[in-house]
Design an enzyme around this catalytic site. Sequence first.
Site, short mmCIF file in Angstrom:
data_model
loop_
_atom_site.label_atom_id
_atom_site.label_comp_id
_atom_site.label_asym_id
_atom_site.label_seq_id
_atom_site.Cartn_x
_atom_site.Cartn_y
_atom_site.Cartn_z
N GLU A 424 0.82 -1.22 0.00
CA GLU A 424 0.00 0.00 0.00
C GLU A 424 0.85 1.26 0.00
O GLU A 424 0.59 2.23 0.72
CB GLU A 424 -0.96 0.00 1.20
CG GLU A 424 -1.97 -1.14 1.15
CD GLU A 424 -2.96 -1.12 2.30
OE1 GLU A 424 -2.90 -0.20 3.14
OE2 GLU A 424 -3.81 -2.03 2.36
N GLU A 500 -4.16 -9.09 0.51
CA GLU A 500 -4.64 -8.78 1.87
C GLU A 500 -6.16 -8.76 1.82
O GLU A 500 -6.74 -8.01 1.02
CB GLU A 500 -4.08 -7.43 2.33
CG GLU A 500 -4.25 -7.16 3.82
CD GLU A 500 -3.43 -5.95 4.26
OE1 GLU A 500 -2.22 -5.90 3.91
OE2 GLU A 500 -3.97 -5.07 4.92
#
Length: 808
Positions: A424, A500
């Site tokens: 991220e 994720e």
Amino acid sequence: MKKLISILVIFLVFTQMALSQTREVKVLDTNWKFQKGDFADAPKVNFNDSKWESVTVPHDWAIYGPFDKNVDIQNVAIVQNGEKIATEKTGRTGALPHIGTAWYRNKFTLPKDSKGKKILLLFEGAMSEPQVYLNGKKVGEWAYGYNYFYFDVSQFIQEGENTLSVKLTNKEFASRWYPGAGLYRKVSVIIKNNESIDQWGQFVTTPFISAEVAKVNIKTKASGENCRLVTTIFDAEGKKLNSEESTLQFGKEFDQNIKVEKPKLWSPETPYLYKAVSQLYVGKELKDAISTRFGIREIKYEANKGFSLNGKVTKFKGVCLHHDLGPLGAAVNKAALRRQMVILKDLGCNAIRSSHNMPSFEQLELADEMGFLFLAESFDEWAKPKVENGYHRFFEEYAEKDIVNLVQATRNHPSIVMWSSGNEVPDQWGEVGVKRAKWLQEIFHREDPTRPVTVGMDQVKATMESGFGALLDIPGLNYRVHLYDEAFSKFPQGFILGSETASTVSSRGIYKFPIVQEKDKQYPDFQSSSYDLEACSWSNVPDEDFVLQDDKPWVIGEFVWTGFDYLGEPTPYDESWPSRSSYFGINDLAGLPKDRYYLYRSRWNTEKSTLHILPHWNWEGREGETTPVFVYTNYNSAELFINGKSMGVQKKNKNTPQNRYRLMWMDVKYEPGTIKVVALDDNGKAVAEEEVKTAGKPYQIVLEADRKTITANGEDISFVTVSVVDKNGIPCPTATNQLKFKVSGAGTYRAACNGDATSLEMFHKDTMKLFSGKLVVLVKSTTTAGDVQLEVNGAGLKRGKLTLESKK
């Protein structure tokens, strides 16, 4: 059997003689002195550290607390969570006092014949920004607290006693979770000849595999002139299989190909390990030897097909794990890691993602031995910051060095099947980020051409437009379940990884009424409901991922956030106090399974049946009120009974994701007594049953150890689950009794944990409250063999006693 034992003994003697003749690895685990604070003269040999604390390493100095909201209070908008307005956050890094400077000092003596040899100082993890001094002189520094690094300290070593001093500094606003503090992984001194195999200089691959034969390629970098290398491969039983001798070096590297007939392939189901022993000679003199474990296995990633292991399509049934070990903090401990993996094996989990940091050597060794596929991750930040003092400060200078160390140190582990260069990262936007992603991926490819690279992407739309996602070997999507189809159509790879997933929140044994499926749901007690229908603004409940995994063959698997709760990131209560650890775990911070454990197990563990009822059945004051009952099971239908009265049969169906994976009786009215579920096969025949009973008042303490025999090495730990039952032996699921712990004999009390994210009781104190009727006590071995007694007492309760055995 006797022949097998003899072969194994000969192998062990051979290996040990070869290694001991040529090099010595001295682990610096004891005799450390520690003090928090900055001391300008601490590097000096004659510095007086007599009043400093004596500790053993691995060591995490911050885990001893106390918890304090002012440690990590922040006024920030968490961009990756979609926040636009800054608000006060507490507990984000665990509310433990990890910020500041501290020093470690150790004195050690090398063997008399060490003069003139090559001496390396190896750190497996130091949190953080270590500066290393030997005998008063600075030998080097590193930046990244999660990486392994070493220095050649030959010129700094002196005969007799040597003084090692290490300065560590944790800055505020440097992490998004609890990073730990201190020398939290091993420190070693390596003594070897100048003619020797380079540190992390061997790379073992298996480029050809058939049922009849495997080609094992071993590239070995070494220093020295006129060297020859003899490499011998042994099987798991210690039997010599084949060997090769080489004198030709390409640059500094030997390149050997050794045949293994009828190879036994490594997989999660059969984690078979071979060993390569490489001996470096100059003339007839043995100069160095190393031993490398490896597995023979083949991995492939193919469009529209996904990931294959040894020719078999395999989906990742994975979990993400932070590096902390709950009540132990960041200090690595093999027994704690093994316990986690035993729990994950029973879950049916086959894969682990080290999030968002480089894994410990111990974790990878266990993954090889126990059979877990591994996604080894590197960074949570690149050049653009997430937090004020994060890794972006070091990216330009250190990123390549950090990746090189990660790959070279761990690439021989068969468990690792892909690398991750980031999670991220804000660099997902724009052309500069694309170039960074390509640069990092090419470093991984240069150091290891055999494994692909991914990034956990949360800005999926941006990566579609920029080309960021298209250039990756494996496009990893963090959440964004609504974008899977679009990403599959736009990305060229032909598959998607759920890098994720879920981020469902729950508190073990806590249930809220009425049941709601809601994002960012909060309650006055700062707990989340264990009906498993609550998630965060950016995330989802497990069932939505299950649909993608089951219906889309091009979705190659998932890594659930997270396998275990961890310290810090107490979402959705990061604006509340007290709340200092996460709610995301399938298991809580103590390693106790939440209800969600059985939801995943019902899908993932195909070897054993699962039949689990929730909630508990102690609801005094709710008589006659609607109290829904859920059943998590791998059976397709079941009948529910309340005190012998049928509540009807429920069958799984595809009307909604929940109905597809859960059996739910939504209109049950609470009445004390017994709830029983009877699982039915496809013909309607009863095949299994489970009961939950209303408990009376707490009466007796019950102790159950994960292992009753431990090793007397001063490091091994038995994890003892402590619960209370009523006079009839029925567990009391709402008990909150304050308990007291005492360990005697050949062991010590190490810590306790109850899994309550709001508890401010310190782990190392010998008292703690039960949470939802349970907690876990950690009993640690000493270096003396013998019996270990644990006694647990609580006011008004019959005490619990347990005897463990500690063996050499």
